[in-house]
Structure formats: C-alpha cells, structure tokens
Motif scaffolding. Structure first.
Motif, PDB file in Angstrom:
ATOM      1  N   LEU A  33       0.831  -1.201   0.000  1.00 35.13           N
ATOM      2  CA  LEU A  33       0.000   0.000   0.000  1.00 35.13           C
ATOM      3  C   LEU A  33       0.869   1.256   0.000  1.00 35.13           C
ATOM      4  O   LEU A  33       2.027   1.230   0.438  1.00 35.13           O
ATOM      5  N   ASP A  34       0.291   2.364  -0.447  1.00 34.55           N
ATOM      6  CA  ASP A  34       0.956   3.644  -0.246  1.00 34.55           C
ATOM      7  C   ASP A  34       0.988   3.933   1.257  1.00 34.55           C
ATOM      8  O   ASP A  34       0.188   3.379   2.017  1.00 34.55           O
ATOM      9  N   SER A  37      -2.347   5.007   3.046  1.00 32.04           N
ATOM     10  CA  SER A  37      -3.273   3.883   3.183  1.00 32.04           C
ATOM     11  C   SER A  37      -2.785   2.906   4.247  1.00 32.04           C
ATOM     12  O   SER A  37      -3.580   2.353   5.019  1.00 32.04           O
ATOM     13  N   ARG A  61     -12.623   1.425   1.901  1.00 26.62           N
ATOM     14  CA  ARG A  61     -12.226   1.848   0.559  1.00 26.62           C
ATOM     15  C   ARG A  61     -13.387   1.748  -0.428  1.00 26.62           C
ATOM     16  O   ARG A  61     -13.508   2.548  -1.361  1.00 26.62           O
ATOM     17  N   THR A  66     -12.004   8.338  -1.754  1.00 28.70           N
ATOM     18  CA  THR A  66     -10.712   8.954  -1.432  1.00 28.70           C
ATOM     19  C   THR A  66     -10.567   9.084   0.080  1.00 28.70           C
ATOM     20  O   THR A  66     -11.557   9.012   0.824  1.00 28.70           O
ATOM     21  N   TRP A  67      -9.325   9.320   0.528  1.00 28.26           N
ATOM     22  CA  TRP A  67      -9.103   9.547   1.955  1.00 28.26           C
ATOM     23  C   TRP A  67      -9.670  10.892   2.374  1.00 28.26           C
ATOM     24  O   TRP A  67     -10.066  11.070   3.527  1.00 28.26           O
ATOM     25  N   HIS A 110      -3.854  12.527  -0.857  1.00 23.78           N
ATOM     26  CA  HIS A 110      -3.844  11.634  -2.014  1.00 23.78           C
ATOM     27  C   HIS A 110      -2.868  10.506  -1.697  1.00 23.78           C
ATOM     28  O   HIS A 110      -2.211  10.513  -0.649  1.00 23.78           O
ATOM     29  N   GLU A 111      -2.757   9.535  -2.579  1.00 30.59           N
ATOM     30  CA  GLU A 111      -1.960   8.346  -2.268  1.00 30.59           C
ATOM     31  C   GLU A 111      -0.484   8.652  -2.053  1.00 30.59           C
ATOM     32  O   GLU A 111       0.216   7.895  -1.389  1.00 30.59           O
ATOM     33  N   SER A 147       4.479  -0.541   4.071  1.00 30.64           N
ATOM     34  CA  SER A 147       4.018   0.164   2.877  1.00 30.64           C
ATOM     35  C   SER A 147       5.039   0.018   1.758  1.00 30.64           C
ATOM     36  O   SER A 147       6.122  -0.556   1.937  1.00 30.64           O
TER      37      SER A 147
END
Length: 251
Positions: A33-34, A37, A61, A66-67, A110-111, A147
């Motif tokens: 994951l990024d 995340s 998710r 989006t987060w 964002h990611e 990550s």
C-alpha cells in the motif's frame, strides 16, 4: 542511543537465524500500500485479527472513493464502514482526526501524501508520524516497513514481544511500546527492509505457532537451548512427571 552488549546482539542474531530457518525466510510482504493507506490500515489493525481489520479496510475503501472523503464524512458512516474492526466507535473519529492533521501539514490528501517520508532518516520519519495523535511506535514502524516505502523500521506486536521476553532479549518489565527501541538496537544497522521484516515476522509467527501465551510448546521449540523460560518450564515439569503415581496400565 541504546547500548547493546555483544552477547545480547549475538543472541538476537542467533535467534533470528534459527527462526528464519524454521519459518522460511525471506517472507513475502503482505502489503504493498501507499504509506497513507498503510497508516489507516495499521490504525484499524490495533487489537483486531488480521482477517477482520482487512475486511474493515476493504469496506472503508469501497464506501469512500478517497481519503479526503473519509476525512469529511459523517463519523457514523465511517464507523459503520469499519464495523468489522474492534472498537469502531473509537477508531472512526481517531482516523478522521489523523487525516485532518495530515491535511493541515501536507495539503490535500492523495496516495502520495506521505511519500516524502522515504527521503527522511528512519528515526526522523518515525518521529514525524508519532507526532500525529494516536500514532505510536508500532504504527510508525508499520507505515514505513509494510508500505511501498519499504524502510527498515521494526514493528513489535504482542506475539513478537512475548517471544522476546521469554528469550531474555528484553526484560519482562518492558512494555511493547518501549520494546521497539530496545529490540531494534539489537539488529545490525545495515540490515535492509526485507531482513528487518523477516525478523519481525519470524518472531511473530513463532509466537503464533509455538510460543503460545498459554502452554507454549517448548518441547518442539527450535530456540529452546537459547530460551531460559522454556528450559525452566521443562525442568519444573520433569520432577512432577517422575513422581506422578503409576496408572493401572503402566504398573
């Protein structure tokens, strides 16, 4: 700086080698994951089985694209999405608060929002994460190691901690949080992320499969000769077995 004796470091490396042989290192990473995340995933995993925290993460998710949407949603909706995790009523507002704090520090979510951590020394990156409310040493290490950043930071969970205590790598009086610095200091500083991950996973798997919380299987332990706890348990059991009254069948 944590001072580690040569004898303790040698014991830690021997434990690592034995358990890696027993559990098949190198062990494949379970996430890619990024880091943002992974931060949310790690927060969901606290005191939760992997199966349940994974389901909570997937539902979150699926519910929010989006987060930023998670950050701005009604807390009750986030809580419903992460219901499979333990204490969703606590984790939902905590996750939203952390996402707001990250936004205030780095801008829109964002990611790639936390990718800059790859450029910082590991202690500095961990320090940045641990200034977020509710983020401790286990979560900061998990974000960096699990990550896609793949930084050599050592997480310590309850299984890992139990095995380390029984092996005499750390005192029983040291809690999981402070254990991170002590156990990480025992590892060679040049180890890469894969080797650090193998160390964490091997000790964790040993706690899950052999060194149980109750009734550890000391008789089949691959590090029994290095374990004062296991040796003491078996020595205490031997006299009891020798003096037990014979059954009718054995008499």
């Amino acid at each position: 700086m944590v001072e580690v004796s040569d004898a303790l470091r040698e014991r830690a490396l021997l434990v690592h080698a034995r358990l890696c042989a027993a559990y098949g290192c190198p062990i494949a990473f379970f996430h890619d994951l990024d880091p943002l995340s992974e931060l949310v995933s790690s927060l969901l995993s606290h005191r939760t089985k992997n199966r349940d925290s994974g389901r909570a993460f997937r539902q979150l998710r699926e519910r929010f694209p989006t987060w930023g949407a998670v950050r701005d949603a009604a807390t009750a909706d986030v809580e419903a999405a992460i219901a499979p995790a333990t204490w969703p009523e606590q984790k939902a507002p905590r996750i939203q608060a952390i996402l707001r704090e990250v936004t205030a520090r780095v801008g829109e979510l964002h990611e790639g929002s936390l990718d800059f951590l790859a450029e910082l020394p590991v202690p500095e990156a961990r320090g940045w994460l641990e200034t977020l409310g509710g983020v401790g040493p286990k979560t900061s290490a998990a974000v960096l190691l699990f990550s896609r950043l793949r930084r050599p930071a050592l997480p310590v969970d309850s299984h890992h901690h139990r095995v380390a205590v029984r092996l005499g790598l750390i005192p029983a009086s040291v809690d999981v949080g402070p254990a991170h610095r002590l156990l990480e200091a025992q590892l060679p500083p040049e180890w890469d992320a894969q080797t650090v991950y193998d160390n964490h996973e091997a000790l964790m798997l040993h706690g899950q499969r052999c060194c149980f919380h109750l009734n550890p299987a000391c008789g089949r332990c691959p590090v029994l000769d290095l374990c004062p706890t296991g040796q003491a348990r078996l020595a205490a059991a031997a006299p009891a077995a020798a003096t037990a009254p014979a059954t009718a069948e054995s008499a």
